[in-house]
Design an enzyme around this catalytic site. Structure first.
Site, PDB file in Angstrom:
ATOM      1  N   HIS A   1      11.588  29.027  53.881  1.00 37.75           N
ATOM      2  CA  HIS A   1      10.384  28.213  54.000  1.00 37.75           C
ATOM      3  C   HIS A   1      10.526  26.819  53.391  1.00 37.75           C
ATOM      4  O   HIS A   1       9.687  25.949  53.624  1.00 37.75           O
ATOM      5  CB  HIS A   1       9.222  28.957  53.331  1.00 37.75           C
ATOM      6  CG  HIS A   1       7.864  28.472  53.687  1.00 37.75           C
ATOM      7  ND1 HIS A   1       7.056  27.805  52.796  1.00 37.75           N
ATOM      8  CD2 HIS A   1       7.151  28.555  54.840  1.00 37.75           C
ATOM      9  CE1 HIS A   1       5.916  27.496  53.382  1.00 37.75           C
ATOM     10  NE2 HIS A   1       5.936  27.943  54.619  1.00 37.75           N
TER      11      HIS A   1
ATOM     12  N   ARG B   1      -3.071  28.143  51.294  1.00 38.91           N
ATOM     13  CA  ARG B   1      -3.185  29.594  51.327  1.00 38.91           C
ATOM     14  C   ARG B   1      -2.993  30.115  49.909  1.00 38.91           C
ATOM     15  O   ARG B   1      -2.056  29.717  49.221  1.00 38.91           O
ATOM     16  CB  ARG B   1      -2.126  30.231  52.229  1.00 38.91           C
ATOM     17  CG  ARG B   1      -2.151  29.767  53.687  1.00 38.91           C
ATOM     18  CD  ARG B   1      -1.171  30.578  54.525  1.00 38.91           C
ATOM     19  NE  ARG B   1      -0.854  29.933  55.791  1.00 38.91           N
ATOM     20  CZ  ARG B   1      -1.600  30.021  56.883  1.00 38.91           C
ATOM     21  NH1 ARG B   1      -2.709  30.711  56.842  1.00 38.91           N
ATOM     22  NH2 ARG B   1      -1.236  29.406  58.003  1.00 38.91           N
TER      23      ARG B   1
ATOM     24  N   ASN C   1       4.372  38.774  64.520  1.00 44.51           N
ATOM     25  CA  ASN C   1       4.693  37.418  64.986  1.00 44.51           C
ATOM     26  C   ASN C   1       4.254  37.214  66.431  1.00 44.51           C
ATOM     27  O   ASN C   1       3.663  36.192  66.786  1.00 44.51           O
ATOM     28  CB  ASN C   1       6.207  37.171  64.901  1.00 44.51           C
ATOM     29  CG  ASN C   1       6.698  36.953  63.487  1.00 44.51           C
ATOM     30  OD1 ASN C   1       5.904  36.759  62.564  1.00 44.51           O
ATOM     31  ND2 ASN C   1       8.006  36.991  63.316  1.00 44.51           N
TER      32      ASN C   1
ATOM     33  N   TYR D   1       8.995  34.368  50.097  1.00 43.09           N
ATOM     34  CA  TYR D   1       9.258  33.112  50.804  1.00 43.09           C
ATOM     35  C   TYR D   1      10.206  32.289  49.939  1.00 43.09           C
ATOM     36  O   TYR D   1      10.004  32.189  48.730  1.00 43.09           O
ATOM     37  CB  TYR D   1       7.979  32.291  50.991  1.00 43.09           C
ATOM     38  CG  TYR D   1       7.044  32.729  52.084  1.00 43.09           C
ATOM     39  CD1 TYR D   1       7.013  34.043  52.548  1.00 43.09           C
ATOM     40  CD2 TYR D   1       6.154  31.827  52.654  1.00 43.09           C
ATOM     41  CE1 TYR D   1       6.137  34.433  53.543  1.00 43.09           C
ATOM     42  CE2 TYR D   1       5.266  32.211  53.647  1.00 43.09           C
ATOM     43  CZ  TYR D   1       5.255  33.504  54.086  1.00 43.09           C
ATOM     44  OH  TYR D   1       4.382  33.897  55.067  1.00 43.09           O
TER      45      TYR D   1
ATOM     46  N   ARG E   1      -4.827  28.395  59.535  1.00 41.23           N
ATOM     47  CA  ARG E   1      -4.993  29.398  60.592  1.00 41.23           C
ATOM     48  C   ARG E   1      -4.931  30.826  60.061  1.00 41.23           C
ATOM     49  O   ARG E   1      -4.006  31.203  59.345  1.00 41.23           O
ATOM     50  CB  ARG E   1      -3.928  29.196  61.670  1.00 41.23           C
ATOM     51  CG  ARG E   1      -4.094  30.124  62.864  1.00 41.23           C
ATOM     52  CD  ARG E   1      -3.140  29.744  63.965  1.00 41.23           C
ATOM     53  NE  ARG E   1      -3.539  28.492  64.602  1.00 41.23           N
ATOM     54  CZ  ARG E   1      -2.673  27.541  64.968  1.00 41.23           C
ATOM     55  NH1 ARG E   1      -1.387  27.689  64.712  1.00 41.23           N
ATOM     56  NH2 ARG E   1      -3.102  26.455  65.556  1.00 41.23           N
TER      57      ARG E   1
ATOM     58  N   HIS F   1      -1.972  19.879  54.441  1.00 38.99           N
ATOM     59  CA  HIS F   1      -0.904  20.867  54.341  1.00 38.99           C
ATOM     60  C   HIS F   1       0.000  20.615  53.135  1.00 38.99           C
ATOM     61  O   HIS F   1       0.864  21.421  52.826  1.00 38.99           O
ATOM     62  CB  HIS F   1      -0.084  20.839  55.639  1.00 38.99           C
ATOM     63  CG  HIS F   1       0.872  21.975  55.800  1.00 38.99           C
ATOM     64  ND1 HIS F   1       2.238  21.810  55.784  1.00 38.99           N
ATOM     65  CD2 HIS F   1       0.662  23.304  55.986  1.00 38.99           C
ATOM     66  CE1 HIS F   1       2.828  22.978  55.943  1.00 38.99           C
ATOM     67  NE2 HIS F   1       1.901  23.903  56.085  1.00 38.99           N
TER      68      HIS F   1
ATOM     69  N   ARG G   1      15.049  27.325  60.596  1.00 38.79           N
ATOM     70  CA  ARG G   1      14.786  28.765  60.668  1.00 38.79           C
ATOM     71  C   ARG G   1      14.247  29.196  62.028  1.00 38.79           C
ATOM     72  O   ARG G   1      14.694  30.177  62.602  1.00 38.79           O
ATOM     73  CB  ARG G   1      13.772  29.160  59.592  1.00 38.79           C
ATOM     74  CG  ARG G   1      13.474  30.660  59.559  1.00 38.79           C
ATOM     75  CD  ARG G   1      12.226  30.963  58.768  1.00 38.79           C
ATOM     76  NE  ARG G   1      11.023  30.782  59.543  1.00 38.79           N
ATOM     77  CZ  ARG G   1       9.886  30.282  59.080  1.00 38.79           C
ATOM     78  NH1 ARG G   1       9.803  29.874  57.846  1.00 38.79           N
ATOM     79  NH2 ARG G   1       8.822  30.159  59.858  1.00 38.79           N
TER      80      ARG G   1
END
Length: 716
Positions: A593, A376, A48, A469, A406, A436, A565
C-alpha cells in the site's frame, strides 16, 4: 516527433484490474501458502470482485445508458469494455469455484475441516440443525410472497436469498406462485455443528433454511428452490455544489443506494430456466450479468470459516512480531522529534507510536491544538478515543472526516457525530474533492515558542489495517513542513489557498505539475549524458499523461523501475517507447500500500513518500500529499527497501509486453521474499534491542543498586 499516445501503447484499466485479481487468486492456488491463508486469499478475490462490480462495472453501465461512447486511452468504448469484462469475469468466477471445489475443499477435508451438505450430516447433526433452526433461525425469517397484492420485494445488496416456486396443496403444480426468503445477515452464515474429536464440521445457514423451507409455507408444496444474490450500483451521487449539509445528503444517498440498479446476479447452477427467467425479469438484469456458480454463492464466507478455526495455527502464516520504537513509547515523543526525524515502515514497525503520539498530545498540558485527516479508521479506534480526550482536556481539536470514503461512509458519519459531541471541530473537506491525504499536526507551546510536530503517512489512521497493509510514515518537527501543514489545514477548513508551499506537494494544486517536472528533469539529465533513473512504487498507474511522460523518459534513456501492485495501463517492452521500463507486482501476505517516488536528479537523488497513486482521480479530484524525505539515513533506508522489493523473486510477477504477469524462473537463484525478509529484519532488531536492555539491567554501578527503570518495557 514520436507519438506516445497510440492506443496500442495502453492497457485497459478494468482489464488490468482483473489481471490483479488473478494474481490474488494465484495465491489461493499456491501450495507454499498455508491452507487457511489460501482460503482467505480466495475469499479476498470474491470480495474484490464484488466491489469491482458495484463500482466500476456500475459506472460503465451508467455511461452506456446515457450514450457516453468516448473510448479510453486503449481505444475501448464503455460498451466494449463491458463485453470484455463480462468474458473475463465469467472465466474468473469459474476459476474461483474450481479452486474451491477441486483443490481447497479437498485439502480442508484432509485436515478434518468439513463444510457439509445436508445429505452428509449424521442423525445427531441433523437433530442439532433442526433444533438450531427452531431456536435461532425461524424467529427472524420473513417469507415474501409475490402476487397481485404483494409486489416484488426489495432484495438487499449482497444479501443471500432463496427463491422458490410453490403451489397450494390440492391444486395443480402449474398454478405455481413465486416466493423469496432472505437468509438473515444478523446470524452467522457458517454454523459449527457437533463433530467427532479432532473433526471440525460446519454447515452453511442457507442449507439449514432450505431443509426447513416447507415450515415457512404451510399449506403449500415447494416445487423448487434455489439460492441467489444481487449486487447493485453502489456509487454515491452527491451534488456538493447544491448541498447545504453534506452529512445529511450522504446519509440520504446511503439509504437510496440500497435501491440502486441491479448490475450482477449470482444463481446456483442447476436453477431451472423458469425460475431464472422470473428472477432476471423481476430484477431487470441482462443475461450477460447472470453468473451461475457451482458451489456456495458468495465465497467470502471462507474468511469467516478461517476466523472460527482459531486453534489451528499450524495452518496459518507464522506470526510476525513488529519492531516497537520504544524511544517513542517510553519517553516524551516530542523530545525525540526535536532531535531527529523518525521513519516507520508498517506492519514491520508497530503502528503504536502513531497512536502514542495522539495519546501524549491529548494529555500534554503544553499542547494547544491537534489537527488530523481521517479517511478510514477501525471500528474501535484508539485514535478517536484520544482525540475525544484531547477535546475534553481543552485542546483545540480539528478533524477532517472524509464522508465520501467508499463503503466507509456510514462508519465515518458515526465518528464525525461522536467527535462533534465531545467538542471537536469536524470538517468535511473541499467541495468536489475527496480528502485522501494522511497527516497529523500537533501544535505545542515550548520555552522557545510555538513548535509544530507532524506525522505524514501513505496509509490510513487505522490500527487494524496497519497490521496487514504495508505503509510508510514520517514523524518530524521540520519547521517548513510545519508551516505547510498549517496551511493545508487552513485550506481544508476555510478559504485560504497559499500561493506556494515550502516542502509539501499537494494535489490537485501542484502534484501533477511537480511530478511532470521531476520526470522532465530526469530526461534532461539523460540527454546530458548523466545517470538518470526513476524508481517508483504505487498501487495503481493509469493516468494517461503520466504514462506518456514515463514513455518520453524511457525513450530518452531514463532507467525506470516500477512496483505497481494493482492496475497498470502502461505497456512494457515497446521498441523505442518503453524498453527502459520494467514493472513488477508483489502480491503476498501483506497488501502492498505504500507509495514511493525516487528520482536520480543527476546524483543528488530526491526521495518522496505520498498518499497518491498516479491515477487521474488522485491527481485531479483528491486532496493528496507528497512529502520529501530529507534525512540522509532515512533516504538510504527507503532506497534499500525499494531495491529489496525489486529483487523479490518469490511473490513478484513481472509485466510482459502482452499484458501478462509472469513469475520469473528462480532456478539457481537465492529465493527473495521481500515481505518475509522485512519481517525477519524487524524481529532481529527487536532481539538486538532486548539483548542490549538485558545487558544494561545486569550492569551494577559502583554506587547504589542495579540501574533499572521500573517503567522500562522489555517485551516486544
Amino acid at each position: 516527433m514520436t507519438d506516445f499516445g497510440k492506443k496500442e501503447y495502453f492497457y485497459n484499466r478494468e482489464l488490468s484490474w482483473m489481471k490483479f485479481n488473478e494474481r490474488v487468486l494465484e495465491e489461493a492456488r499456491d501450495k507454499e501458502n498455508p491452507l487457511l491463508e489460501r482460503i482467505k486469499f480466495l475469499s479476498i478475490t470474491a470480495s474484490n470482485l464484488d466491489e469491482f462490480f458495484m463500482v466500476r462495472v456500475a459506472s460503465l453501465s451508467d455511461m452506456v445508458k446515457v450514450g457516453y461512447e468516448k473510448p479510453d486511452p486503449a481505444g475501448l468504448k464503455p460498451s466494449q469494455q463491458l463485453v470484455k469484462i463480462s468474458e473475463a469475469a465469467h472465466q474468473m468466477i469459474s476459476q474461483q469455484y474450481s479452486t474451491y471445489s477441486r483443490i481447497l475443499k479437498k485439502l480442508l477435508n484432509e485436515h478434518h475441516i468439513h463444510v457439509l451438505e445436508l445429505a452428509e450430516l449424521s442423525r445427531k447433526q441433523l437433530d442439532f440443525v433442526d433444533h438450531y433452526f427452531s431456536r435461532e433461525v425461524y424467529p427472524v425469517l420473513t417469507p415474501m410472497a409475490v402476487d397481485s397484492s404483494r409486489p416484488f420485494p426489495l432484495i438487499l445488496n449482497k444479501s443471500i436469498n432463496i427463491a422458490a416456486f410453490i403451489h397450494k396443496s390440492g391444486e395443480e403444480q402449474k398454478n405455481h406462485e413465486f416466493a423469496t426468503v432472505q437468509v438473515p445477515n444478523v446470524l452467522p452464515r457458517v454454523v459449527k455443528i457437533p463433530s467427532a474429536d479432532g473433526e471440525y464440521d460446519f454447515v452453511l445457514l442457507e442449507s439449514i433454511i432450505r431443509r426447513h423451507l416447507q415450515k415457512l409455507f404451510v399449506g403449500y408444496i415447494i416445487d423448487e428452490a434455489s439460492c441467489y444474490r444481487v449486487m447493485r450500483d453502489m456509487d454515491l451521487e452527491v451534488d456538493e455544489e447544491d448541498t447545504e449539509d453534506l452529512l445529511k445528503e450522504i446519509e440520504k444517498q446511503l439509504r437510496k443506494r440500497e435501491r440502486g440498479n441491479v448490475i450482477h446476479l449470482d444463481v446456483e447452477s442447476g436453477i431451472s430456466d423458469r425460475l431464472l427467467r422470473t428472477l432476471t425479469k423481476r430484477l431487470d438484469v441482462s443475461k450477460d450479468n447472470v453468473y451461475q456458480v457451482n458451489g456456495p454463492i458468495d465465497l467470502t464466507f471462507l474468511s469467516r470459516l478461517a476466523g472460527v478455526l482459531d486453534d489451528l495455527d499450524d495452518l496459518r502464516f507464522p506470526p510476525h512480531r513488529p519492531f516497537v520504537h520504544y524511544e517513542l513509547m517510553d519517553h516524551p515523543i516530542f523530545d525525540t522529534l526535536r532531535e531527529k526525524d523518525v521513519f516507520l515502515h508498517h506492519p514491520y514497525d508497530s503502528f503504536d507510536p502513531v497512536i502514542e503520539m495522539v495519546r501524549q498530545a491529548a494529555v500534554d498540558q503544553n499542547v494547544l491544538a491537534i489537527k488530523m485527516t481521517l479517511y478510514r479508521v477501525s471500528g474501535n479506534s484508539p485514535i478517536i478515543r484520544y482525540l475525544e480526550r484531547a477535546a475534553e482536556n481543552g485542546k483545540q481539536v480539528t478533524v477532517l472526516v472524509e464522508l465520501k470514503a467508499r463503503f466507509d461512509e456510514e462508519n465515518n458519519i458515526n465518528w464525525a457525530q461522536k467527535l462533534e459531541k465531545t467538542g471537536c471541530h469536524v470538517i468535511y473537506g473541499l467541495v468536489g474533492l475527496k480528502t485522501h491525504c494522511k497527516m497529523m499536526l500537533i501544535v505545542r507551546r515550548e520555552s522557545t515558542g510555538i513548535k509544530r510536530y507532524m506525522h505524514f503517512g501513505t496509509g490510513n489512521y487505522n490500527d487494524i489495517t496497519a497490521k496487514f497493509y504495508t505503509d510508510m510514515g514520517l514523524l518530524t518537527s521540520n519547521e517548513q513542513m510545519g508551516i505547510d501543514a498549517s496551511n493545508v489545514f487552513n485550506m481544508l477548513s476555510g478559504y485560504s489557498e497559499p500561493p506556494y508551499f515550502h516542502k509539501l506537494v499537494i494535489a490537485p494544486l501542484w502534484l501533477r505539475d511537480t511530478m511532470l517536472h521531476l520526470i522532465d528533469n530526469e530526461i534532461h539529465e539523460a540527454e546530458a549524458g548523466k545517470p538518470a533513473y526513476i524508481h517508483a512504487k504505487m498501487n495503481s498507474l493509469s493516468d494517461e499523461q503520466m504514462i506518456k511522460a514515463l514513455y518520453r523518459a524511457s525513450a530518452a534513456g531514463v532507467k525506470i523501475k516500477l512496483l505497481v501492485r494493482g492496475i497498470c495501463c502502461l505497456r512494457t517492452g515497446i521498441p523505442g517507447i518503453s524498453e527502459n521500463i520494467e514493472v513488477h507486482s508483489i502480491v503476498g501476505r501483506y497488501l502492498e500500500h505504500s507509495r514511493i517516488y525516487i528520482f536520480g536528479n543527476g546524483g543528488e537523488r530526491k526521495v518522496f513518500l505520498a498518499s497518491a497513486d498516479l491515477m487521474t482521480r488522485n491527481l485531479n479530484r483528491r486532496v493528496e500529499l507528497m512529502f520529501p524525505i530529507e534525512d540522509g539515513q532515512i533516504q538510504s533506508t527507503i532506497v534499500d527497501l525499494f531495491d529489496i522489493m525489486m529483487s523479490d523473486n518469490v511473490k513478484t510477477r513481472v509485466l510482459k509486453r502482452d499484458g501478462q504477469y509472469v513469475k520469473e524462473d528462480k532456478r539457481g537463484k537465492i529465493p527473495v521474499n521481500a515481505q518475509e525478509y522485512f519481517a525477519r529484519l524487524a524481529e532481529r532488531r527487536a532481539a538486538t534491542r532486548q539483548k542490549s536492555i538485558r545487558e544494561k539491567r545486569t550492569f551494577t554501578p559502583i554506587m547504589g543498586h542495579e540501574d533499572e527503570d521500573e517503567d522500562d518495557r522489555t517485551s516486544d
